[in-house]
Design an enzyme around this catalytic site. Structure first.
Site, PDB file in Angstrom:
ATOM      1  N   LYS A 268       0.872  -1.161   0.129  1.00 14.67           N
ATOM      2  CA  LYS A 268      -0.133   0.233  -0.102  1.00 14.67           C
ATOM      3  C   LYS A 268       0.870   1.128  -0.047  1.00 14.67           C
ATOM      4  O   LYS A 268       1.636   1.621   1.001  1.00 14.67           O
ATOM      5  CB  LYS A 268      -0.909  -0.099   1.310  1.00 14.67           C
ATOM      6  CG  LYS A 268      -1.773   1.321   1.447  1.00 14.67           C
ATOM      7  CD  LYS A 268      -2.696   1.159   2.652  1.00 14.67           C
ATOM      8  CE  LYS A 268      -3.313   2.442   2.997  1.00 14.67           C
ATOM      9  NZ  LYS A 268      -3.924   2.630   4.106  1.00 14.67           N
ATOM     10  N   LYS A 280     -10.025  12.827   8.300  1.00 12.94           N
ATOM     11  CA  LYS A 280      -9.760  12.659   9.573  1.00 12.94           C
ATOM     12  C   LYS A 280      -9.599  13.603  10.520  1.00 12.94           C
ATOM     13  O   LYS A 280      -9.428  14.771   9.958  1.00 12.94           O
ATOM     14  CB  LYS A 280      -8.286  11.752   9.353  1.00 12.94           C
ATOM     15  CG  LYS A 280      -8.250  10.371   8.884  1.00 12.94           C
ATOM     16  CD  LYS A 280      -6.613   9.987   8.697  1.00 12.94           C
ATOM     17  CE  LYS A 280      -6.678   8.692   7.991  1.00 12.94           C
ATOM     18  NZ  LYS A 280      -7.222   7.684   8.970  1.00 12.94           N
ATOM     19  N   ARG A 354      -7.825  -0.227   0.868  1.00  9.97           N
ATOM     20  CA  ARG A 354      -8.147  -1.457   0.085  1.00  9.97           C
ATOM     21  C   ARG A 354      -8.748  -1.303  -1.142  1.00  9.97           C
ATOM     22  O   ARG A 354      -8.964  -1.961  -1.929  1.00  9.97           O
ATOM     23  CB  ARG A 354      -9.396  -2.034   0.986  1.00  9.97           C
ATOM     24  CG  ARG A 354     -10.618  -1.267   1.089  1.00  9.97           C
ATOM     25  CD  ARG A 354     -11.504  -1.702   2.508  1.00  9.97           C
ATOM     26  NE  ARG A 354     -10.892  -1.210   3.727  1.00  9.97           N
ATOM     27  CZ  ARG A 354     -11.216  -1.390   4.986  1.00  9.97           C
ATOM     28  NH1 ARG A 354     -12.411  -1.806   5.201  1.00  9.97           N
ATOM     29  NH2 ARG A 354     -10.804  -0.963   6.302  1.00  9.97           N
TER      30      ARG A 354
HETATM   31  N1  BES Z   1      -4.181   4.531   6.921  1.00 14.94           N
HETATM   32  C1  BES Z   1      -5.434   4.284   7.664  1.00 14.94           C
HETATM   33  C2  BES Z   1      -5.167   3.400   8.610  1.00 14.94           C
HETATM   34  C3  BES Z   1      -4.428   4.047  10.184  1.00 14.94           C
HETATM   35  C4  BES Z   1      -5.001   4.586  10.785  1.00 14.94           C
HETATM   36  C5  BES Z   1      -3.244   3.655  10.139  1.00 14.94           C
HETATM   37  C6  BES Z   1      -4.425   5.113  12.028  1.00 14.94           C
HETATM   38  C7  BES Z   1      -2.439   3.838  11.274  1.00 14.94           C
HETATM   39  C8  BES Z   1      -2.926   4.771  12.183  1.00 14.94           C
HETATM   40  C9  BES Z   1      -6.543   3.706   6.788  1.00 14.94           C
HETATM   41  O1  BES Z   1      -6.644   4.351   5.338  1.00 14.94           O
HETATM   42  C10 BES Z   1      -7.740   4.111   7.480  1.00 14.94           C
HETATM   43  O2  BES Z   1      -8.165   5.106   7.543  1.00 14.94           O
HETATM   44  N2  BES Z   1      -8.534   2.984   8.041  1.00 14.94           N
HETATM   45  C11 BES Z   1      -9.619   3.217   8.602  1.00 14.94           C
HETATM   46  C12 BES Z   1     -10.824   2.357   8.259  1.00 14.94           C
HETATM   47  C13 BES Z   1     -12.071   2.569   8.784  1.00 14.94           C
HETATM   48  C14 BES Z   1     -12.594   3.765   8.120  1.00 14.94           C
HETATM   49  C15 BES Z   1     -12.913   1.400   8.324  1.00 14.94           C
HETATM   50  C16 BES Z   1      -9.520   3.269  10.222  1.00 14.94           C
HETATM   51  O3  BES Z   1      -8.755   2.367  10.610  1.00 14.94           O
HETATM   52  O4  BES Z   1     -10.018   3.964  10.948  1.00 14.94           O
HETATM   53 ZN    ZN Z   2      -4.767   4.809   4.779  1.00 16.03          ZN
HETATM   54 MN    MN Z   3      -7.754   6.042   5.551  1.00 12.65          MN
END
Ligand code: BES
Ligand code: ZN
Ligand code: MN
Length: 495
Positions: A268, A280, A354
């Protein structure tokens, strides 16, 4: 770091510091016996006294007496156990590496004596080299003030062995340690770079550089080419960004038979993830420059494989994009069509990893790989489950998952399996498409892997979620270089 391997100990060898491993036991190995006599029984006195008990990771410095080439002696306790477990060895080597950088010692000779069990030699040397690499790591773009005053000279490490057999084992282990260390350094540098420097185009150029330096075959697909392949899911993420997305493909062909099925690594490469319209929160959003650490691990591992000239074929596939809010960015409720033909309802634009991985995984089918591992900072949920110590692993082939778990044990870059089961897949049901891109608040790491499982039915596949391990652990704010060790080990174990 410069590494020299000698097949016997020469007490007159000129060195700034001679490191001798010591066990609490009274009986000394032959070489240590010699050293003990040459120092008028210094080691015995230290063993007897209460200044030094030779416990694990205990370090004591002593001025070297006349007649010895070393300026100082460093006695390193390794504890009483007959065979050391790899975790304790890593503890000892990282303690030593920190001592060297703390005292500014640059020229060091490590005596691998009879007190270190034969079976431990490779582990000790490999982790010694890796520990020194980690401790000495300086981020190339870090300002001088943050790097500390003294620009330190490169370390020269001499490993003096008991005999030729030990020297051969040490030589092999040192090159493994060095290759992993170089791979980690590259992964750390790419990870630590800010999002305005390390863009998808920057990563693509990095791949081109490695094509030249390490003889890799590299192909970069631009957005138009991805469009022609039908990568509607990947391109929906990059739509909201002005940086063009790239699909980076690197091939390392080390097998005698260039047509042998490769092992595929899919990383990724979100060079910045603001979440998109599902924005975010601001605190710690800067850390989302690390959302390309899966890609960075793949770069590091293929570099290590090439340096070690592993006799296998490896293909790396890196989908790279930014995820930003914009007037034409993905919106919650949008439906896109992936390269596989399956449609996806995007209920949360922040579950973008994903969305780019699924098309990259479908693209990987064309290489008819023996195994496919995707590596991604995919979910915050994996940090809740496993912390910063352990990566999450899931897959559709238990043998492959077991191979990865075992590579984690050997390399000390640990992973732990979570279940992918039908009952979790239900959470991805959508009223408007074949799949929803999120599975609700529970089991977030597993439902993310379940999503990917719909795109990996044609091969043996496993997924490593490194959102907890790629940065923020013992490496502090900086990138850790993980998963380079576990991936490199996985590839080494296939040889
Ligand atoms: N890159 C993030 C995952 C992440 C979050 C890595 C915090 C490290 C620290 C990923 O793209 C993401 O935002 N995932 C979401 C998924 C959710 C929306 C289902 C998450 O983990 O909040
Ligand atoms: Zn991400
Ligand atoms: Mn994300």
């Amino acid at each position: 770091m410069k590494i020299l391997i000698k097949s016997s100990l020469n007490l007159t060898l000129k060195t700034d510091c001679l490191v001798v491993a010591i066990k609490p036991a009274k009986k000394l190995g032959t070489q240590q016996g010699e050293l003990n006599s040459a120092t008028g029984g210094l080691i015995n006195r230290l063993q007897d006294g209460d200044q030094f008990s030779a416990d694990k990771s205990e370090i004591i410095a002593a001025p070297a007496p006349e007649g010895i080439g070393a300026k100082r002696l460093l006695l390193l306790g390794v504890g009483a156990d007959k065979k050391l477990d790899a975790e304790s060895i890593k503890d000892v080597t990282s303690k030593l590496a920190k001592h060297l950088s703390g005292t500014g010692i640059r020229d060091v000779t490590f005596e691998l004596n009879a007190l270190i069990a034969k079976s431990d030699v490779e582990t000790v040397v490999r982790h010694l080299v890796e520990s020194i690499g980690d401790t000495e790591y300086k981020y190339i773009m870090q300002p001088k003030s943050a790097r500390g005053a003294k620009a330190s000279k490169e370390i020269k490490l001499t490993i003096s062995c008991a005999d030729r057999a030990q020297a051969n084992a040490a030589k092999k282990a040192a090159s493994v340690g060095q290759a992993i260390s170089n791979g980690k350094t590259l992964a750390k540098d790419l990870g630590n770079m800010p999002g305005n420097v390390c863009t998808p185009t920057y990563l693509a150029n990095q791949a081109k550089k490695m094509a030249k330096s390490h003889g890799l075959k590299v192909k970069i697909l631009n957005e138009k080419e991805m469009g022609e392949l039908g990568m509607g899911s990947l391109l929906s993420v990059s739509k909201g960004s002005r940086e063009p997305a790239k699909l980076i493909v690197m091939e390392y062909k080390g097998a005698k038979n260039k047509k042998e099925a490769p092992h595929a690594l899919v990383g990724k490469g979100l060079t910045f993830d603001a979440g998109g319209i599902s924005l975010k929160p601001s605190p710690k959003m800067d850390e989302m420059k690390y959302d390309m650490c899966g890609a960075a691990s793949v770069f590091g591992a293929i570099l290590a494989a090439a340096e070690l000239e592993l006799p296998i074929n490896v293909v790396a596939v890196v989908p790279s994009s930014e995820n930003l809010p914009d007037g034409i960015a993905n919106k919650p409720g949008d439906v896109v069509t992936s390269m596989s033909g399956q449609t996806i309802e995007i209920l949360n634009t922040d579950a973008e990893g994903r969305l780019i991985l699924c098309d990259a995984l479908t693209y990987t089918e064309r290489f008819k790989p023996q195994s496919v591992i995707d590596i991604a900072t995919l979910t915050g949920a994996v940090i809740v489950a496993l912390g910063h110590q352990t990566a999450g692993v899931m897959g559709n082939d238990q043998e492959l998952v077991d191979d990865i778990l075992s590579a984690g044990e050997t390399s000390l870059d640990h992973a732990w399996q979570l279940p992918i089961k039908e009952t979790y897949k239900k959470q991805l049901k959508s009223d408007f498409a074949d799949l929803a891109n999120i599975g609700g608040p529970s089991a977030g790491t597993i439902t993310a892997a379940c999503f990917l499982s719909y795109f990996t039915e044609k091969f043996r596949w496993a997924h490593l979620d490194i959102a907890g391990t790629a940065w923020g652990g013992s490496a502090g704010k900086l990138a850790s270089g993980r998963a380079v060790p576990i991936l490199t080990q996985y590839l080494m174990d296939r040889c």
